[in-house]
Design a protein around this motif. Structure first.
Motif, PDB file in Angstrom:
ATOM      1  N   ARG A  15      49.891 -28.082  19.669  1.00  0.00           N
ATOM      2  CA  ARG A  15      48.831 -27.180  20.163  1.00  0.00           C
ATOM      3  C   ARG A  15      49.037 -25.756  19.660  1.00  0.00           C
ATOM      4  NH1 ARG A  15      45.165 -24.921  20.408  1.00  0.00           N
ATOM      5  NH2 ARG A  15      43.785 -24.262  22.087  1.00  0.00           N
ATOM      6  N   GLU A  16      50.284 -25.300  19.661  1.00  0.00           N
ATOM      7  CA  GLU A  16      50.558 -23.943  19.194  1.00  0.00           C
ATOM      8  C   GLU A  16      50.365 -23.831  17.683  1.00  0.00           C
ATOM      9  OE1 GLU A  16      50.796 -21.481  21.163  1.00  0.00           O
ATOM     10  OE2 GLU A  16      50.792 -22.803  22.915  1.00  0.00           O
ATOM     11  N   ALA A  17      50.611 -24.901  16.948  1.00  0.00           N
ATOM     12  CA  ALA A  17      50.385 -24.892  15.509  1.00  0.00           C
ATOM     13  C   ALA A  17      48.896 -24.718  15.207  1.00  0.00           C
ATOM     14  CB  ALA A  17      50.908 -26.182  14.884  1.00  0.00           C
ATOM     15  N   VAL A  18      48.051 -25.404  15.961  1.00  0.00           N
ATOM     16  CA  VAL A  18      46.600 -25.243  15.793  1.00  0.00           C
ATOM     17  C   VAL A  18      46.195 -23.806  16.090  1.00  0.00           C
ATOM     18  CG1 VAL A  18      44.333 -25.926  16.666  1.00  0.00           C
ATOM     19  CG2 VAL A  18      46.105 -27.665  16.288  1.00  0.00           C
ATOM     20  N   ARG A  19      46.712 -23.266  17.163  1.00  0.00           N
ATOM     21  CA  ARG A  19      46.373 -21.890  17.545  1.00  0.00           C
ATOM     22  C   ARG A  19      46.784 -20.902  16.451  1.00  0.00           C
ATOM     23  NH1 ARG A  19      48.322 -22.024  22.412  1.00  0.00           N
ATOM     24  NH2 ARG A  19      46.335 -22.295  23.492  1.00  0.00           N
ATOM     25  N   ARG A  20      47.990 -21.082  15.903  1.00  0.00           N
ATOM     26  CA  ARG A  20      48.444 -20.184  14.831  1.00  0.00           C
ATOM     27  C   ARG A  20      47.591 -20.363  13.582  1.00  0.00           C
ATOM     28  NH1 ARG A  20      50.692 -15.577  14.923  1.00  0.00           N
ATOM     29  NH2 ARG A  20      52.275 -16.343  16.382  1.00  0.00           N
ATOM     30  N   GLY A  21      47.221 -21.606  13.284  1.00  0.00           N
ATOM     31  CA  GLY A  21      46.385 -21.857  12.113  1.00  0.00           C
ATOM     32  C   GLY A  21      45.035 -21.180  12.209  1.00  0.00           C
ATOM     33  N   VAL A  22      44.414 -21.245  13.383  1.00  0.00           N
ATOM     34  CA  VAL A  22      43.117 -20.588  13.586  1.00  0.00           C
ATOM     35  C   VAL A  22      43.259 -19.081  13.405  1.00  0.00           C
ATOM     36  CG1 VAL A  22      41.330 -20.063  15.286  1.00  0.00           C
ATOM     37  CG2 VAL A  22      42.188 -22.402  15.069  1.00  0.00           C
ATOM     38  N   HIS A  23      44.308 -18.509  13.985  1.00  0.00           N
ATOM     39  CA  HIS A  23      44.508 -17.062  13.876  1.00  0.00           C
ATOM     40  C   HIS A  23      44.679 -16.638  12.418  1.00  0.00           C
ATOM     41  CE1 HIS A  23      45.962 -12.997  14.559  1.00  0.00           C
ATOM     42  NE2 HIS A  23      46.990 -13.290  13.804  1.00  0.00           N
ATOM     43  N   LEU A  58      40.656 -32.128  19.148  1.00  0.00           N
ATOM     44  CA  LEU A  58      40.924 -31.085  18.166  1.00  0.00           C
ATOM     45  C   LEU A  58      39.737 -30.140  17.999  1.00  0.00           C
ATOM     46  CD1 LEU A  58      42.828 -33.152  15.460  1.00  0.00           C
ATOM     47  CD2 LEU A  58      43.790 -31.521  17.098  1.00  0.00           C
ATOM     48  N   THR A  59      38.543 -30.674  18.092  1.00  0.00           N
ATOM     49  CA  THR A  59      37.351 -29.828  18.042  1.00  0.00           C
ATOM     50  C   THR A  59      37.343 -28.842  19.204  1.00  0.00           C
ATOM     51  OG1 THR A  59      36.057 -31.550  16.928  1.00  0.00           O
ATOM     52  CG2 THR A  59      34.830 -29.820  18.083  1.00  0.00           C
ATOM     53  N   GLU A  60      37.705 -29.311  20.391  1.00  0.00           N
ATOM     54  CA  GLU A  60      37.756 -28.443  21.565  1.00  0.00           C
ATOM     55  C   GLU A  60      38.843 -27.381  21.418  1.00  0.00           C
ATOM     56  OE1 GLU A  60      36.185 -31.703  24.914  1.00  0.00           O
ATOM     57  OE2 GLU A  60      38.332 -31.248  24.708  1.00  0.00           O
ATOM     58  N   GLU A  61      40.002 -27.773  20.893  1.00  0.00           N
ATOM     59  CA  GLU A  61      41.099 -26.811  20.723  1.00  0.00           C
ATOM     60  C   GLU A  61      40.706 -25.703  19.759  1.00  0.00           C
ATOM     61  OE1 GLU A  61      44.951 -29.754  21.562  1.00  0.00           O
ATOM     62  OE2 GLU A  61      44.629 -28.895  19.576  1.00  0.00           O
ATOM     63  N   VAL A  62      40.144 -26.075  18.622  1.00  0.00           N
ATOM     64  CA  VAL A  62      39.758 -25.065  17.634  1.00  0.00           C
ATOM     65  C   VAL A  62      38.678 -24.152  18.192  1.00  0.00           C
ATOM     66  CG1 VAL A  62      38.705 -24.691  15.379  1.00  0.00           C
ATOM     67  CG2 VAL A  62      40.452 -26.459  15.663  1.00  0.00           C
ATOM     68  N   ALA A  63      37.696 -24.726  18.878  1.00  0.00           N
ATOM     69  CA  ALA A  63      36.620 -23.915  19.455  1.00  0.00           C
ATOM     70  C   ALA A  63      37.169 -22.892  20.446  1.00  0.00           C
ATOM     71  CB  ALA A  63      35.594 -24.821  20.140  1.00  0.00           C
ATOM     72  N   GLY A  68      34.885 -16.658  19.230  1.00  0.00           N
ATOM     73  CA  GLY A  68      33.873 -15.735  18.718  1.00  0.00           C
ATOM     74  C   GLY A  68      34.080 -15.276  17.283  1.00  0.00           C
ATOM     75  N   ARG A  69      35.231 -15.592  16.678  1.00  0.00           N
ATOM     76  CA  ARG A  69      35.468 -15.202  15.294  1.00  0.00           C
ATOM     77  C   ARG A  69      34.839 -16.223  14.345  1.00  0.00           C
ATOM     78  NH1 ARG A  69      41.897 -14.586  15.755  1.00  0.00           N
ATOM     79  NH2 ARG A  69      41.532 -16.589  16.826  1.00  0.00           N
ATOM     80  N   THR A  70      34.709 -15.831  13.098  1.00  0.00           N
ATOM     81  CA  THR A  70      34.179 -16.736  12.089  1.00  0.00           C
ATOM     82  C   THR A  70      35.340 -17.399  11.353  1.00  0.00           C
ATOM     83  OG1 THR A  70      32.198 -15.380  11.757  1.00  0.00           O
ATOM     84  CG2 THR A  70      32.778 -16.928  10.002  1.00  0.00           C
ATOM     85  N   VAL A  71      35.443 -18.713  11.504  1.00  0.00           N
ATOM     86  CA  VAL A  71      36.506 -19.463  10.839  1.00  0.00           C
ATOM     87  C   VAL A  71      35.885 -20.695  10.178  1.00  0.00           C
ATOM     88  CG1 VAL A  71      38.661 -20.733  11.126  1.00  0.00           C
ATOM     89  CG2 VAL A  71      38.241 -18.694  12.513  1.00  0.00           C
ATOM     90  N   ASP A  72      35.957 -20.756   8.875  1.00  0.00           N
ATOM     91  CA  ASP A  72      35.481 -21.917   8.123  1.00  0.00           C
ATOM     92  C   ASP A  72      36.501 -23.042   8.330  1.00  0.00           C
ATOM     93  OD1 ASP A  72      34.368 -23.692   6.358  1.00  0.00           O
ATOM     94  OD2 ASP A  72      35.035 -22.632   4.550  1.00  0.00           O
ATOM     95  N   HIS A  73      36.098 -24.115   9.017  1.00  0.00           N
ATOM     96  CA  HIS A  73      37.078 -25.145   9.337  1.00  0.00           C
ATOM     97  C   HIS A  73      36.456 -26.534   9.387  1.00  0.00           C
ATOM     98  CE1 HIS A  73      35.270 -24.437  13.316  1.00  0.00           C
ATOM     99  NE2 HIS A  73      35.652 -25.679  13.591  1.00  0.00           N
ATOM    100  N   GLU A  74      37.331 -27.532   9.323  1.00  0.00           N
ATOM    101  CA  GLU A  74      36.919 -28.916   9.512  1.00  0.00           C
ATOM    102  C   GLU A  74      38.016 -29.665  10.261  1.00  0.00           C
ATOM    103  OE1 GLU A  74      36.757 -31.656   6.262  1.00  0.00           O
ATOM    104  OE2 GLU A  74      38.194 -30.521   5.058  1.00  0.00           O
TER     105      GLU A  74
END
Length: 259
Positions: A15-23, A58-63, A68-74
Motif C-alpha cells: 500500500r505504501e509503495a502505491v502511495r509513493r508511486g502516485v506521489h 488498486l483503482t480505489e487506492e490510486v484514486a 485531485g492531482r493529475t496523474v497519467d496512470h493505468e
C-alpha cells in the motif's frame, strides 16, 4: 523520468509503495503503471474473481492517493509468474523505475534461501525503490553510498529526480586507512562520470559499508538510503552484494537500489 511501475501484492506493505508511486508520478509528470500478478496456478474461477477484486482495490487506492492531482496512470492485473511478469512489464513499457513494498518476512526460510524480493531486484533491469516507511510526504533527508562505480553514479542521478529538494549526505566506506587516496579516487570518479560539483563532500568512514551505515543511522535519521544493487565484481549485475541483500531484508528506511 517518464514512466514508473509499482508492483503490488495487495498487502499493507505494498500500500505504501502505491502511495509513493502516485506521489512521484505526480511530481515528475511521469506515467504510472500499478501492476498486480495473479498466480497462474490458481484455479480459473478463483483467478477471475481475484483479478476483478484486485483491479477494484488498486483503482480505489490510486484514486485516494491522487487527491485531485493529475496523474497519467493505468491498473494492470495479469496472470503468470510474479517475477517474470514484472520484468516483462519493465522491458516492454519503457519504465525508468520500479517501486515495491517490503517483502513478507519468513524467519526460517529467509536464512537459507534468496527471498522473492532479492530475486526480483537482482533480475530487474530497472533501479528499484523499496518502500519501507509511510509515504505521506516527500523525501527530506537522503543518504547516498559512494562506491566509485558507474552504478553509484547512476544512483546519484536518480536521487536528484526522486528527491530534488532533499538534504543529501554522501558517505564512502573504505576498510583500509588511506584517506588521501580515497579522496583522490572520489575526485577522479566524479570527473569521469560528469557529476555535479555541487554534490556534497562525502563522509569518509574507515569501516565496511555495513558498519558505516549502522554507525551513521545510530547518530542520525534519513528517510531514503541509496546504494548500488550489486557488486563491482566480474559477475557484475547478476549478483547482489551481501550488503545490498541484507538491507533489502531489513532496511533502515526507504531504499533506492541503483542499476
Amino acid at each position: 523520468m517518464n514512466s514508473i511501475i509499482v508492483a503490488s501484492d495487495l498487502s499493507e506493505r505494498s500500500r505504501e509503495a502505491v502511495r509513493r508511486g502516485v506521489h512521484l508520478a505526480a511530481e515528475m509528470k511521469a506515467r504510472l503503471t500499478v501492476l498486480h500478478v495473479v498466480d497462474a496456478a490458481m484455479p480459473d474461477r478463483v483467478s477471475q474473481q481475484v483479478q476483478k477484486e484486485a483491479a477494484i482495490l488498486l483503482t480505489e487506492e490510486v484514486a485516494a492517493d491522487v487527491d485531485g492531482r493529475t496523474v497519467d496512470h493505468e491498473i494492470s492485473v495479469v496472470v503468470g509468474d510474479t517475477i517474470q511478469e514484472i520484468n516483462h512489464m519493465a522491458e516492454t513499457s519503457g519504465a525508468d523505475l520500479l517501486i515495491v513494498g517490503l517483502h513478507r518476512r519468513r524467519v526460517f526460510l529467509d536464512h537459507i534461501k534468496e527471498t522473492t524480493m532479492e530475486h526480483l531486484i537482482r533480475s530487474s533491469s530497472l533501479p528499484v525503490l523499496l518502500v519501507a516507511n509511510r509515504a505521506d510526504r516527500p523525501y527530506a533527508r537522503v543518504l547516498g553510498g559512494v562506491d566509485l562505480s558507474a552504478v553509484c553514479a547512476s544512483g546519484l542521478q536518480k536521487i536528484q529526480m526522486i528527491a530534488p529538494d532533499a538534504e543529501l549526505t554522501l558517505f564512502h566506506a573504505h576498510e583500509v586507512s588511506f584517506r588521501k587516496e580515497a579522496e583522490r579516487d572520489y575526485a577522479t570518479w566524479k570527473a569521469v562520470h560528469n557529476l555535479s560539483d555541487a554534490l556534497p563532500q562525502p563522509l569518509f568512514i574507515e569501516a565496511s559499508a555495513r558498519d558505516a551505515v549502522q554507525e551513521i543511522f545510530a547518530k542520525d535519521h534519513y528517510d531514503l538510503l541509496a546504494i548500488g544493487a550489486y557488486t563491482r565484481s566480474n559477475a557484475g549485475r547478476y549478483i547482489l552484494g551481501g550488503f545490498s541483500a541484507s538491507l533489502i531484508r531489513k532496511p533502515p528506511c526507504d531504499l533506492l537500489l541503483a542499476k
